[in-house]
Enzyme design. Structure first.
Site, PDB file in Angstrom:
ATOM      1  NE  ARG A  91     -37.183  -2.298 -15.950  1.00  0.00           N
ATOM      2  CZ  ARG A  91     -38.271  -1.996 -15.235  1.00  0.00           C
ATOM      3  NH1 ARG A  91     -39.028  -0.960 -15.588  1.00  0.00           N
ATOM      4  NH2 ARG A  91     -38.588  -2.694 -14.167  1.00  0.00           N
ATOM      5  CG  HIS A 109     -27.898  10.655 -16.134  1.00  0.00           C
ATOM      6  ND1 HIS A 109     -29.010   9.909 -15.783  1.00  0.00           N
ATOM      7  CD2 HIS A 109     -27.939  11.766 -15.353  1.00  0.00           C
ATOM      8  CE1 HIS A 109     -29.679  10.535 -14.849  1.00  0.00           C
ATOM      9  NE2 HIS A 109     -29.054  11.657 -14.563  1.00  0.00           N
ATOM     10  CD  GLU A 143     -22.969   5.384  -5.391  1.00  0.00           C
ATOM     11  OE1 GLU A 143     -23.412   6.459  -4.960  1.00  0.00           O
ATOM     12  OE2 GLU A 143     -21.777   5.046  -5.279  1.00  0.00           O
ATOM     13  CG  LEU A 144     -29.131   5.248 -10.669  1.00  0.00           C
ATOM     14  CD1 LEU A 144     -29.404   4.254 -11.788  1.00  0.00           C
ATOM     15  CD2 LEU A 144     -30.429   5.741 -10.045  1.00  0.00           C
TER      16      LEU A 144
HETATM   17  C1  GAR Z   1     -32.009  10.397 -23.415  1.00  0.00           C
HETATM   18  O1  GAR Z   1     -32.228  11.752 -23.111  1.00  0.00           O
HETATM   19  C2  GAR Z   1     -31.116   9.767 -22.363  1.00  0.00           C
HETATM   20  O2  GAR Z   1     -30.132  10.631 -21.866  1.00  0.00           O
HETATM   21  C3  GAR Z   1     -32.116   9.427 -21.290  1.00  0.00           C
HETATM   22  O3  GAR Z   1     -33.247   8.966 -21.977  1.00  0.00           O
HETATM   23  C4  GAR Z   1     -33.320   9.598 -23.254  1.00  0.00           C
HETATM   24  C5  GAR Z   1     -33.452   8.522 -24.307  1.00  0.00           C
HETATM   25  O4  GAR Z   1     -33.677   9.072 -25.559  1.00  0.00           O
HETATM   26  N1  GAR Z   1     -31.591   8.459 -20.404  1.00  0.00           N
HETATM   27  C6  GAR Z   1     -31.896   8.403 -19.107  1.00  0.00           C
HETATM   28  O5  GAR Z   1     -32.674   9.165 -18.574  1.00  0.00           O
HETATM   29  C7  GAR Z   1     -31.214   7.286 -18.353  1.00  0.00           C
HETATM   30  N2  GAR Z   1     -31.435   7.433 -16.955  1.00  0.00           N
HETATM   31  P1  GAR Z   1     -33.422   8.201 -26.872  1.00  0.00           P
HETATM   32  O6  GAR Z   1     -34.205   6.901 -26.685  1.00  0.00           O
HETATM   33  O7  GAR Z   1     -34.015   9.027 -27.969  1.00  0.00           O
HETATM   34  O8  GAR Z   1     -31.969   7.985 -27.017  1.00  0.00           O
END
Ligand code: GAR
EC number: 2.1.2.2
Length: 199
Positions: A91, A109, A143-144
């Site tokens: 979110r 990220h 900022e995102l």
């Molecule tokens: C991870 O790869 C993280 O970098 C990404 O979601 C995944 C969560 O995995 N986050 C994003 O994309 C944020 N914009 P996890 O629940 O196994 O940690």
């Protein structure tokens, strides 16, 4: 001791690495894992490690992000964290919430920021023909995906990669990078750390 809360949306593999590293290293205390999804598998995993958990289902609030975050902030502020880690929290927080944790909110990220903020990072790296990909831990600003970088890990893109294979290779490095950056952050280090993972 530094108190750390973690926000998740899914399986929480990064959250688990953070909790395990804090518990093993004793440099910080994981005080809460909270999610916008009551079904997030990571909640049970955190509870199994003895960490308090909370869930506020964002779907109950429609488009009212402020109302959702007001509910989410209740258990979060009660846990009184010094540092807030976003770990697969899907979110986008309002500027008000970001301001509340200014200078002490981290996010991981799955791209080499400033490349590919937002979603579908691995497919975008493949579509661009990139030969390297990776992940970034950064401070969260309004900022995102644009706050100051605290660390990056680079992996090669292989010729037969799909978004899934690349994502799996990057995730291995996320699990190395995030605990390392958190340790450094808690120790007051703000200069970025770079891991080159030529595997
Ligand atoms: C991870 O790869 C993280 O970098 C990404 O979601 C995944 C969560 O995995 N986050 C994003 O994309 C944020 N914009 P996890 O629940 O196994 O940690």
């Amino acid at each position: 001791m530094t108190r750390v809360a973690i926000l998740i949306s899914g399986g929480g593999s990064n959250m688990l690495r953070l909790v395990q590293d804090m518990q093993a290293g004793g440099y910080a205390k994981p005080v809460l894992v909270a999610s916008n999804d009551p079904q997030a598998a990571g909640l049970a995993r955190a509870a199994a490690l003895g960490v308090a958990v909370a869930a506020v289902d964002h779907r109950g609030f429609g488009r009212d992000r402020a109302a959702f975050e007001a509910e989410l902030l209740r258990p979060l502020l009660a846990a009184n964290p010094d540092v807030l880690c976003l770990a697969g929290f899907m979110r986008v927080l309002t500027p008000d919430s970001v301001r509340r944790f200014a200078g002490r909110m981290l996010n991981i990220h799955p791209s080499l920021l400033p490349k590919y903020p937002g979603l579908h990072t691995h497919q975008r790296a493949l579509d661009a023909g990139d030969t390297a990909a990776g992940c970034t831990v950064h401070q969260v600003t309004a900022e995102l995906d644009a706050g100051p970088v605290l660390g990056q890990a680079v992996v090669p893109v292989l010729p037969d990669d799909t978004a899934d294979t690349l994502s799996a290779r990057v995730l291995v490095q996320e699990h190395r990078l995030y605990p390392l950056v958190l340790r450094r952050f808690v120790a007051g280090q703000r200069e970025p750390v770079f891991l080159d993972c030529n595997q």
